[in-house]
Write a protein that holds these residues in place. Structure first.
Motif, PDB file in Angstrom:
ATOM      1  N   ILE A 271       0.740  -1.273  -0.076  1.00  0.00           N
ATOM      2  CA  ILE A 271       0.095   0.045   0.006  1.00  0.00           C
ATOM      3  C   ILE A 271       0.692   1.337  -0.018  1.00  0.00           C
ATOM      4  CG2 ILE A 271      -1.669   1.506   1.205  1.00  0.00           C
ATOM      5  CD1 ILE A 271      -3.015  -1.273   2.122  1.00  0.00           C
ATOM      6  N   LEU A 272       2.170   1.256   0.646  1.00  0.00           N
ATOM      7  CA  LEU A 272       2.969   2.420   0.705  1.00  0.00           C
ATOM      8  C   LEU A 272       3.823   2.618  -0.115  1.00  0.00           C
ATOM      9  CD1 LEU A 272       3.901   2.293   4.639  1.00  0.00           C
ATOM     10  CD2 LEU A 272       2.253   3.737   3.688  1.00  0.00           C
ATOM     11  N   SER A 273       4.264   1.381  -1.054  1.00  0.00           N
ATOM     12  CA  SER A 273       5.261   1.222  -1.968  1.00  0.00           C
ATOM     13  C   SER A 273       4.805   1.354  -3.332  1.00  0.00           C
ATOM     14  CB  SER A 273       6.241   0.308  -1.746  1.00  0.00           C
ATOM     15  OG  SER A 273       5.210  -1.092  -1.966  1.00  0.00           O
ATOM     16  N   GLU A 274       3.489   0.825  -3.510  1.00  0.00           N
ATOM     17  CA  GLU A 274       2.986   0.918  -5.151  1.00  0.00           C
ATOM     18  C   GLU A 274       2.730   2.340  -5.589  1.00  0.00           C
ATOM     19  OE1 GLU A 274       3.140  -1.742  -7.008  1.00  0.00           O
ATOM     20  OE2 GLU A 274       3.993  -2.916  -5.619  1.00  0.00           O
ATOM     21  N   PRO A 275       2.677   2.514  -6.588  1.00  0.00           N
ATOM     22  CA  PRO A 275       2.068   3.862  -7.412  1.00  0.00           C
ATOM     23  C   PRO A 275       0.758   4.022  -7.139  1.00  0.00           C
ATOM     24  CG  PRO A 275       3.348   2.450  -8.960  1.00  0.00           C
ATOM     25  CD  PRO A 275       3.441   1.350  -7.947  1.00  0.00           C
ATOM     26  N   ASN A 276       0.208   5.056  -7.129  1.00  0.00           N
ATOM     27  CA  ASN A 276      -1.173   5.354  -6.711  1.00  0.00           C
ATOM     28  C   ASN A 276      -2.171   4.394  -7.419  1.00  0.00           C
ATOM     29  OD1 ASN A 276      -0.460   7.212  -4.965  1.00  0.00           O
ATOM     30  ND2 ASN A 276      -0.831   8.908  -6.183  1.00  0.00           N
ATOM     31  N   ASP A 277      -1.870   4.209  -8.702  1.00  0.00           N
ATOM     32  CA  ASP A 277      -2.906   3.350  -9.646  1.00  0.00           C
ATOM     33  C   ASP A 277      -2.760   1.842  -9.253  1.00  0.00           C
ATOM     34  OD1 ASP A 277      -0.470   3.422 -10.780  1.00  0.00           O
ATOM     35  OD2 ASP A 277      -1.274   3.357 -12.926  1.00  0.00           O
ATOM     36  N   ILE A 286      -7.467  -6.582   1.647  1.00  0.00           N
ATOM     37  CA  ILE A 286      -7.673  -6.447   3.079  1.00  0.00           C
ATOM     38  C   ILE A 286      -8.981  -7.130   3.385  1.00  0.00           C
ATOM     39  CG2 ILE A 286      -8.352  -4.624   4.797  1.00  0.00           C
ATOM     40  CD1 ILE A 286      -6.476  -2.837   3.541  1.00  0.00           C
ATOM     41  N   LYS A 287      -9.948  -7.073   2.709  1.00  0.00           N
ATOM     42  CA  LYS A 287     -11.308  -7.645   2.815  1.00  0.00           C
ATOM     43  C   LYS A 287     -11.216  -9.286   2.893  1.00  0.00           C
ATOM     44  CE  LYS A 287     -12.814  -5.778  -0.583  1.00  0.00           C
ATOM     45  NZ  LYS A 287     -13.932  -5.166  -1.809  1.00  0.00           N
ATOM     46  N   GLU A 288      -9.934  -9.896   2.380  1.00  0.00           N
ATOM     47  CA  GLU A 288      -9.987 -11.456   2.351  1.00  0.00           C
ATOM     48  C   GLU A 288      -9.209 -11.739   3.482  1.00  0.00           C
ATOM     49  OE1 GLU A 288      -8.000 -12.253  -1.384  1.00  0.00           O
ATOM     50  OE2 GLU A 288      -9.385 -11.118  -2.484  1.00  0.00           O
ATOM     51  N   LEU A 289      -8.693 -10.988   4.386  1.00  0.00           N
ATOM     52  CA  LEU A 289      -7.863 -11.477   5.708  1.00  0.00           C
ATOM     53  C   LEU A 289      -8.842 -12.043   6.612  1.00  0.00           C
ATOM     54  CD1 LEU A 289      -5.520  -8.054   6.070  1.00  0.00           C
ATOM     55  CD2 LEU A 289      -4.713 -10.652   5.149  1.00  0.00           C
ATOM     56  N   PRO A 290      -8.289 -12.774   7.643  1.00  0.00           N
ATOM     57  CA  PRO A 290      -8.858 -13.278   8.591  1.00  0.00           C
ATOM     58  C   PRO A 290      -9.640 -12.269   9.540  1.00  0.00           C
ATOM     59  CG  PRO A 290      -6.834 -14.335   8.310  1.00  0.00           C
ATOM     60  CD  PRO A 290      -6.798 -13.043   7.642  1.00  0.00           C
ATOM     61  N   LYS A 291     -10.678 -12.786  10.288  1.00  0.00           N
ATOM     62  CA  LYS A 291     -11.367 -11.629  11.060  1.00  0.00           C
ATOM     63  C   LYS A 291     -10.690 -11.209  12.315  1.00  0.00           C
ATOM     64  CE  LYS A 291     -16.144 -13.216   9.723  1.00  0.00           C
ATOM     65  NZ  LYS A 291     -17.392 -13.637  10.275  1.00  0.00           N
ATOM     66  N   GLU A 292      -9.792 -12.149  12.844  1.00  0.00           N
ATOM     67  CA  GLU A 292      -9.223 -11.711  13.903  1.00  0.00           C
ATOM     68  C   GLU A 292      -8.038 -10.862  13.633  1.00  0.00           C
ATOM     69  OE1 GLU A 292      -7.554 -15.819  12.430  1.00  0.00           O
ATOM     70  OE2 GLU A 292      -9.513 -14.741  12.792  1.00  0.00           O
ATOM     71  N   THR A 293      -7.474 -10.362  12.167  1.00  0.00           N
ATOM     72  CA  THR A 293      -6.642  -9.442  11.947  1.00  0.00           C
ATOM     73  C   THR A 293      -6.729  -7.990  12.775  1.00  0.00           C
ATOM     74  OG1 THR A 293      -6.475 -10.489   9.787  1.00  0.00           O
ATOM     75  CG2 THR A 293      -5.636  -8.464   9.875  1.00  0.00           C
ATOM     76  N   ASP A 294      -5.735  -7.395  13.301  1.00  0.00           N
ATOM     77  CA  ASP A 294      -5.871  -6.190  13.797  1.00  0.00           C
ATOM     78  C   ASP A 294      -5.770  -5.207  12.334  1.00  0.00           C
ATOM     79  OD1 ASP A 294      -5.541  -3.742  14.847  1.00  0.00           O
ATOM     80  OD2 ASP A 294      -3.343  -3.962  15.482  1.00  0.00           O
ATOM     81  N   PHE A 295      -6.973  -4.926  11.950  1.00  0.00           N
ATOM     82  CA  PHE A 295      -7.133  -3.871  10.848  1.00  0.00           C
ATOM     83  C   PHE A 295      -6.803  -2.340  10.989  1.00  0.00           C
ATOM     84  CE2 PHE A 295      -9.860  -7.467  10.094  1.00  0.00           C
ATOM     85  CZ  PHE A 295      -9.691  -7.831   8.854  1.00  0.00           C
ATOM     86  N   SER A 296      -6.501  -1.886  12.211  1.00  0.00           N
ATOM     87  CA  SER A 296      -5.980  -0.729  12.637  1.00  0.00           C
ATOM     88  C   SER A 296      -4.714  -0.522  12.017  1.00  0.00           C
ATOM     89  CB  SER A 296      -5.844  -0.483  14.193  1.00  0.00           C
ATOM     90  OG  SER A 296      -5.027  -1.267  14.736  1.00  0.00           O
ATOM     91  N   ILE A 297      -3.956  -1.391  11.736  1.00  0.00           N
ATOM     92  CA  ILE A 297      -2.329  -1.434  11.066  1.00  0.00           C
ATOM     93  C   ILE A 297      -2.720  -0.695   9.898  1.00  0.00           C
ATOM     94  CG2 ILE A 297      -0.919  -2.754   9.842  1.00  0.00           C
ATOM     95  CD1 ILE A 297      -1.281  -4.754  11.847  1.00  0.00           C
ATOM     96  N   PHE A 298      -3.841  -0.874   8.826  1.00  0.00           N
ATOM     97  CA  PHE A 298      -4.284  -0.399   7.693  1.00  0.00           C
ATOM     98  C   PHE A 298      -4.901   0.991   7.976  1.00  0.00           C
ATOM     99  CE2 PHE A 298      -4.693  -4.841   7.327  1.00  0.00           C
ATOM    100  CZ  PHE A 298      -3.308  -5.240   6.727  1.00  0.00           C
TER     101      PHE A 298
END
Length: 693
Positions: A271-277, A286-298
């Motif tokens: 997310i940080l390194s790729e070009p905008n497009d 992100i939507k495919e990650l397990p429910k227990e993921t700490d989404f605040s990281i994103f």
């Protein structure tokens, strides 16, 4: 002999030949499976001819697939028919049957067809579905002997068959000096999609021809997606290749993330390194990650992104619905970009709670358009169980603009526990708050509250407020199963109330009950000397859901000398004509004639004439004759003539033409002339086609 017999068993091709020879020798044991007459009937078949005989043969072919002995005979008969003197379309049909039933025997017989430019396509179609390696060899051997067009066809067939033995041949074709053939070979390799194909394609990554190179990248991607080994390294290799088209590079990035062990880490970094497009790729993961993921990281990354990526990330956070991301989402409500703010508002639907209600109502009250709409929708859809209590708690302790939004939310969330508060707000001195309270009562109140609502109705001093409360009560009556109780309550209130304005409102409401008692009360009110009472009774009868009061309204229209009463009754009567489903079109026209006769204004005439213009009957055209060239009715008449005539012209073209010629002689309007002259031409063509001229 035994050795020869064993060799025969080990060779499927020889087995088939043996069976064919056996059946040829013993033909007296078998009747012709497909009758000769059927073949004769289709020998000159051309596309567009009757297909019934073809369908009979297709059924025989299909039914024979479960009987190996019969299947061999049917294949032989189809092959004999194919080699006979028949039309091209008949040959095409025969090849389509061989696709269903063909064996290696067909491959031998179809070789000459494959080498013939005229029949190569239909032969390929027959062979494509027969999964025998010898057919791949046959197709490969035919390549040098056919035209370019058929080379392309054979290469495509090898790809469709996923012919692994053809990979080396296809690899050589990539390097020929013919872009079309090279691209076809590359596409075929992408369809075969094995490790050897990947190796071949990778060797051509730096080919100078850009168009061909992009096809190679696409085929290589297809190979990666269809093979399971080394996927991560393959995606990474493709991603890091020079001159990669954006869609391919984005797909490769998605593959890298999918096959990376630590997905949270790779998504955050990308997310940080790729070009905008390109950032939408990791954001979407992100939507495919397990429910227990700490989404605040994103969520912490929101402030570091451009607006477009913020919107994408907010959408993903909305989907995962974790409350620990809320502080970062709330910061986005202050964005200068409206779409970012809207995305943050939408995200609160799943991650917000009761503490966000006032903020959202302030947004709804202070903004307009989409931002306000989404703020309201978010309030309506918030899942926190404490939201309803929070709305009730604040409904009397905030400024009027926010109060309006909270009242609206009570209705849209159907918060019945707020009923007492809304009744109180219906007494507000603020007209807007009263209006919103009236509307909300219509959504949350029930028949049990009808008496209280009638009290609200009679207390209103302004006519506009009375009409709003009427609408509220009518909404509630329409939702009740048994309306007699509502009718009786309304009648009691009508009889004891001396206020004329309130009586007028109640009479109109009685019509929504469809009650016999209500009908009697309304008929009695028609005798009242007060004009407004009479008109309200007529309006009540007009609110009926069935045509029962139709004759009452007609009688009122015919017998009243008061223009206002006459007009109100006529309007109700005319509306009921269309509502009556138990009468014929001719009967409807007769009723509309009565309406026309009673009409006093051009508007009333236009209403009746427009209804007549939607009835496909020659009597409609007769009626229009009497009203042509009247300026105030002209548009309705012109439209009606054209509509009815178009719908009737195939039923009786001569009669319609006679009417249209009459109208053309009498209506000189240029637009009318053009439109109906065109209709005359259509009618003439229809008559000629009908009569075979």
């Amino acid at each position: 002999m035994l050795i020869k017999y064993l060799d025969l068993k080990q060779n499927k091709f020889l087995q088939n030949i043996f069976l064919v020879i056996f059946f040829l020798i013993n033909t007296n044991f078998f009747a012709q499976v497909i009758p000769t007459k059927l073949f004769e009937d289709i020998s000159n078949y051309k596309i567009g001819d009757d297909r019934s005989k073809l369908m009979e043969i297709s059924d025989i072919v299909f039914n024979s697939t479960n009987d190996s002995a019969k299947s061999i005979l049917v294949e032989k008969e189809i092959l004999n028919f194919l080699k006979s003197n028949i039309s091209y379309d008949a040959k095409d049909f025969a090849c389509r049957q061989l696709r269903v039933i063909g064996s290696e025997v067909s491959a031998i017989e179809l070789r000459d067809f494959l080498l013939d430019d005229n029949t190569c396509d239909i032969a390929r179609y027959a062979l494509e579905n027969i999964q025998i390696e010898s057919i791949d060899k046959l197709l490969i051997s035919a390549l040098p002997q056919v035209s370019k067009k058929n080379k392309i066809g054979i290469i495509n067939t090898l790809g469709m068959r996923k012919s692994e033995i053809s990979v080396k041949v296809l690899a050589k074709i990539i390097s020929v000096n013919d872009e079309e053939l090279s691209i076809t070979a590359v596409s075929a390799l992408g369809n075969i999609a094995n490790e050897e194909c990947k190796f071949v394609l990778e060797k051509h990554f730096n080919i100078p021809n850009e168009n061909l190179r992009n096809k190679i990248f696409s085929a290589y991607l297809n190979c990666i997606q269809k093979t399971s080994s080394n996927s991560y390294s393959d995606y990474l290799k493709l991603y890091n290749t020079n001159n990669l088209p954006t869609p391919i590079k984005q797909a490769a990035l998605a593959g890298i993330i999918n096959f990376y062990d630590n997905k949270v880490d790779v998504i955050q970094k990308r997310i940080l390194s790729e070009p905008n497009d390109f950032r939408f790729i990791p954001i979407s993961k992100i939507k495919e990650l397990p429910k227990e993921t700490d989404f605040s990281i994103f969520a912490k990354l929101l402030s570091k992104l451009e607006s477009a990526n913020q919107i994408q990330l907010l959408g993903s956070l909305e989907c995962v619905g974790k409350s620990n991301v809320k502080p970062f989402v709330l910061e986005m409500l202050e964005s200068k970009n409206e779409l970012v703010r809207i995305s943050a508002i939408k995200a609160l639907k799943n991650i917000g709670d009761k503490n966000d209600i006032i903020a959202l109502t302030k947004i709804a009250a202070a903004t307009s358009g989409s931002e306000a709409d989404y703020a309201r929708l978010t309030i309506d859809l918030m899942k926190d169980s404490n939201v309803d209590d929070e709305i009730i708690k604040n409904i009397n302790s905030v400024d009027d603009n926010v109060k309006l939004e909270l009242i609206r939310a009570v209705g849209s969330r159907n918060i019945k526990s707020a009923l007492k508060d809304i009744f109180e707000l219906a007494k507000s001195e603020n007209k807007n708050i009263r209006s919103e309270a009236f509307k909300t009562l219509g959504e949350i109140a029930s028949e049990e509250n009808l008496k209280d609502l009638l009290n609200v109705l009679v207390q209103q001093k302004e006519v506009s407020d009375k009409r709003k409360v009427e609408k509220t009560i009518s909404n509630i009556i329409s939702k009740t199963e048994s309306k007699n109780n509502s009718a009786n309550l309304l009648i009691d209130e009508y009889n004891k109330n001396i206020n004329a304005d309130s009586k007028i409102s109640i009479l109109r409401l009685l019509g929504f009950t469809d009650s016999d008692n209500a009908h009697l009360t309304l008929i009695e009110a028609l005798k009242n000397e007060n004009e407004q009472i009479k008109i309200a009774a007529i309006q009540g009868l007009s609110n009926w859901s069935t045509p029962k009061p139709m004759n009452d309204l007609l009688s009122a229209a015919e017998n009243s000398s008061n223009e206002n009463i006459k007009s109100a009754a006529l309007k109700g009567y005319t509306n009921f004509i269309e509502l009556n489903k138990n009468i014929t079109p001719s009967e409807k026209i007769d009723l509309y004639k009565k309406s026309l006769k009673l009409s006093q204004t051009d508007n009333e005439k236009n209403i009746a004439l427009d209804c007549i213009g939607h009835i496909d009957d020659f009597e409609s055209l007769n009626i229009f004759k009497s009203y042509i060239n009247q300026p105030e009715l002209k548009q309705t008449i012109d439209d009606g003539i054209n509509r009815v005539a178009w719908h009737l012209h195939k039923l009786n073209p001569e009669k319609v033409k006679e009417y249209i010629l009459y109208f053309l002689d009498n209506v000189k309007d240029e637009k009318f002339q053009t439109k109906n002259s065109e209709l005359i031409n259509v009618i003439d063509r229809f008559i000629m086609e009908r009569d075979g001229k």
